[in-house]
Scaffold this active site. Structure first.
Site, PDB file in Angstrom:
ATOM      1  N   LYS A 180      78.708  35.637 -41.296  1.00  0.00           N
ATOM      2  CA  LYS A 180      79.019  36.765 -40.177  1.00  0.00           C
ATOM      3  C   LYS A 180      77.621  37.454 -39.732  1.00  0.00           C
ATOM      4  CE  LYS A 180      82.191  40.506 -39.377  1.00  0.00           C
ATOM      5  NZ  LYS A 180      82.980  41.660 -40.022  1.00  0.00           N
TER       6      LYS A 180
ATOM      7  N   SER B 108      89.497  44.052 -41.661  1.00  0.00           N
ATOM      8  CA  SER B 108      88.606  42.886 -40.793  1.00  0.00           C
ATOM      9  C   SER B 108      88.372  41.626 -41.678  1.00  0.00           C
ATOM     10  CB  SER B 108      87.192  43.534 -40.537  1.00  0.00           C
ATOM     11  OG  SER B 108      87.360  44.383 -39.260  1.00  0.00           O
TER      12      SER B 108
ATOM     13  N   SER C 170      87.770  42.015 -37.480  1.00  0.00           N
ATOM     14  CA  SER C 170      86.513  41.728 -36.828  1.00  0.00           C
ATOM     15  C   SER C 170      86.002  40.402 -37.194  1.00  0.00           C
ATOM     16  CB  SER C 170      85.574  42.951 -36.978  1.00  0.00           C
ATOM     17  OG  SER C 170      85.040  43.102 -38.104  1.00  0.00           O
TER      18      SER C 170
END
Lengths: 498, 95
Positions: free
Chosen positions: A79, A188, A164
């Protein structure tokens, strides 16, 4: 031979050990799959192909010498929130334009020390603020799943992967990497896992180091894996978790071998079902899946107990005070002076104001302003202090529940993946996506989302398990039972290859 | 809680974010909506409840008081948009 990218992380590990293919072949297969899919899915914001091939070649040497480490030669997505030395690290924000950290986050360093290969950085909501991955400066991520009509016809609607950690989830679901790192402040990891048919684990606060992970809300942030199976998630967490002197909230407890929990039965285990999680607007298919999950665990010998977590409904509003307050403070460092975007002004303050106006997207600005407001003179007690008191009550609800149950079962989200644009105009509707996941962050507990069924339109639905602090083993043990009963949910319709 | 435009501008100033007139209007209703929604917390009786300070009960860590890092001026200024030698450059702040 099965297509390499279809393998699970555990299968790929076995395949490398059995010399069925090399780490270089495996890495090449993922790089080309990602290159092919990315124009449609936008799951990666940067690929690190040369770096990946160099790591894979090192792994091949280690494998040849019989010196393979735990994740030797296994290609992962990282990420964009994790600092990776010399590589794009921007939390998918414009304000971090061009930022390449001169250091490595503890979690990614742990992964490289175990032999893993980095394919690239995955897309995400800007600063991890969002539940649909539509707030990224690099554009929205597309869910590899599509809806189907009654006649089986594929809808052209682009679905969101959740957020997210949407890029990580989309990349894992579409077989563009074996697994990915992610972070969870209010849901998330678990919400995108549910929306993409992947497994996502949010560990106990303090289990994984936050050092080198771009901060959003420091008392809630926790990193964890997104993976194809419960077993893969267990393997990933084993290497991500560590005690880190560089993070004062990192906990000094040995990391168990989570793979060992997968085979443990659940006979006699007490499973709690909280009545407050039957929220308004929950899809009927979600309720049905929840009941199905209860039946599966019952048939494995667990006992089911209705429990009450009375402050559940206050978790989300309290979160939207605590998280923006901490974010407004954490994001004060983006000033156009030390790194990232700078838009000059006539004086220093105007330089700050211009840089932050141009650098932050609408959702990030909204949260900074909410946070600034609730922390401003005269409002601190009414908002922040009140929310932190409510948070104590939420944690007490769970503490009481643990007296009578060992694990809690709920749906992960009230409904399956929605289409792009469907909720992006209404902040409150978007915030409600996290209604079933956010309590876990507020109480610092570990949670997992396991794919467990499909909606009427053929999109995935997830079940969530919540355990006591540092009892991630319980999540893997019960999660494996759900996966055994439900089967796996790989994406079979690869429309982006057409 | 209804937030007026002057408050939005004051908050934006405190947060060091320049906002346009159109943004100020939009934010006024968005912030009011969010603050009205969190208002439901006032239903909760929090008398005699301690605010949460940490979710996991751990003692504050201590370590030996010695330098473990540093001497990296190149690294520190490396990402600065404007720098001179080992200094960050900003508009003049002292007349």
């Amino acid at each position: 031979m099965t297509e390499l990218t279809r393998l699970t992380l555990a299968e790929a590990r076995d395949g490398l050990a059995g010399k069925k293919f090399s780490a270089s072949e495996l890495t090449k297969a993922f790089l080309s799959a990602a290159e092919r899919a990315n124009p449609d899915l936008n799951a990666f914001v940067t690929m690190t192909a040369d770096h990946a091939m160099a790591q894979a070649s090192d792994s091949d040497e280690k494998l040849a010498k019989g010196e393979a480490r735990g994740l030797e030669g296994l290609p992962l997505g990282i990420k964009d929130l994790f600092a990776t030395k010399g590589v794009h690290t921007q939390a998918c924000s414009h304000i971090l334009d061009g930022f390449k950290p001169p250091y490595e986050s503890t979690i990614t360093q742990n992964l490289w020390d175990a032999g893993a290969v980095m394919l690239g950085k995955t897309n995400m909501d800007e600063f991890a603020m969002g539940s649909s991955n539509e707030t990224s400066y690099y554009g929205p991520v597309v869910n590899p799943w599509r809806r189907y009509g009654e006649n089986g016809e594929r809808s052209q609607d682009k679905l969101v992967p959740g957020g997210s950690s949407g890029g990580s989830a989309s990349a894992v679901a579409a077989d563009l990497c074996l697994a990915a790192t992610a972070t969870d402040t209010g849901g998330s990891i678990r919400q995108p896992a549910a929306l993409t048919g992947t497994v996502g684990v949010k560990p106990t606060y303090g289990r994984c180091s936050r050092w080198g992970v771009v901060a959003f809300a420091s008392s809630l942030d926790q990193a964890g894996p997104l993976a194809k199976t419960v077993k893969d998630a267990a393997i990933m967490l084993k290497y991500m978790a560590s005690h880190d002197p560089k993070d004062t909230t990192s906990v000094n407890q040995p990391v168990p071998d989570y793979e060992l929990s997968l085979k443990q039965g659940i006979k006699g285990l007490r499973v709690g079902v909280p009545k407050e999680y039957r929220v308004e607007g929950m899809a009927t298919e979600t309720e049905a899946l929840w009941q199905q999950g209860i039946d599966w665990l019952k048939s494995e010998g667990a006992t089911i107990h209705e429990i009450s977590l009375p402050h559940t409904k206050y978790a989300l509003p309290a979160y939207y005070i605590v998280a923006p307050a901490e974010a407004s403070s954490n994001l004060a460092r983006y000033d156009g002076v030390r790194y990232g975007l700078r838009i000059p002004g006539d004086n220093l303050i105007e330089t700050y104001e211009n840089s932050r106006a141009a650098g932050f997207g609408a959702e990030v600005k909204r949260r900074i302003l909410i946070g600034t407001y609730v922390l401003s003179a005269g409002y601190y007690d009414a908002y922040y202090l009140k929310a932190q008191k409510v948070r104590t009550l939420i944690k007490q609800d769970f503490d009481q529940a643990w007296a009578s149950v060992d694990v809690i079962l709920t749906p992960t989200t009230p409904s399956p993946a929605f289409a792009q644009g469907e909720k992006s105009g209404d902040p409150l509707a978007m915030y409600l996506e996290d209604i079933l996941t956010v309590t876990v962050n507020m109480a610092g507990l570990p949670g997992i989302s396991v794919p467990a069924g499909l909606s009427a339109q053929g999109t995935p639905l997830g079940l969530q398990l919540i355990a006591k602090p540092f009892d991630e083993e319980m999540l893997f043990r019960v999660g494996q039972r759900i996966e055994d009963a439900a089967g796996r949910f790989p994406v079979t319709d690869r429309w982006w290859l057409e | 809680m209804q937030v007026d435009e002057a408050t939005v501008r004051r908050i934006a100033r405190l947060a060091r974010i320049k906002i346009t007139d159109a943004e100020a209007t939009g934010l006024q209703s968005e912030l009011s909506g969010i603050l009205n929604w969190v208002e439901q917390l006032s239903e909760v009786n929090t008398d005699n409840v301690e605010p949460m300070t940490r979710v996991v009960p751990i003692d504050l860590k201590q370590r030996e008081d010695r330098v473990t890092d540093g001497d990296k001026p190149d690294d520190i200024v490396k990402n600065a948009p404007l720098r001179e030698n080992h200094f960050f450059v900003v508009p003049k702040v002292i007349e």
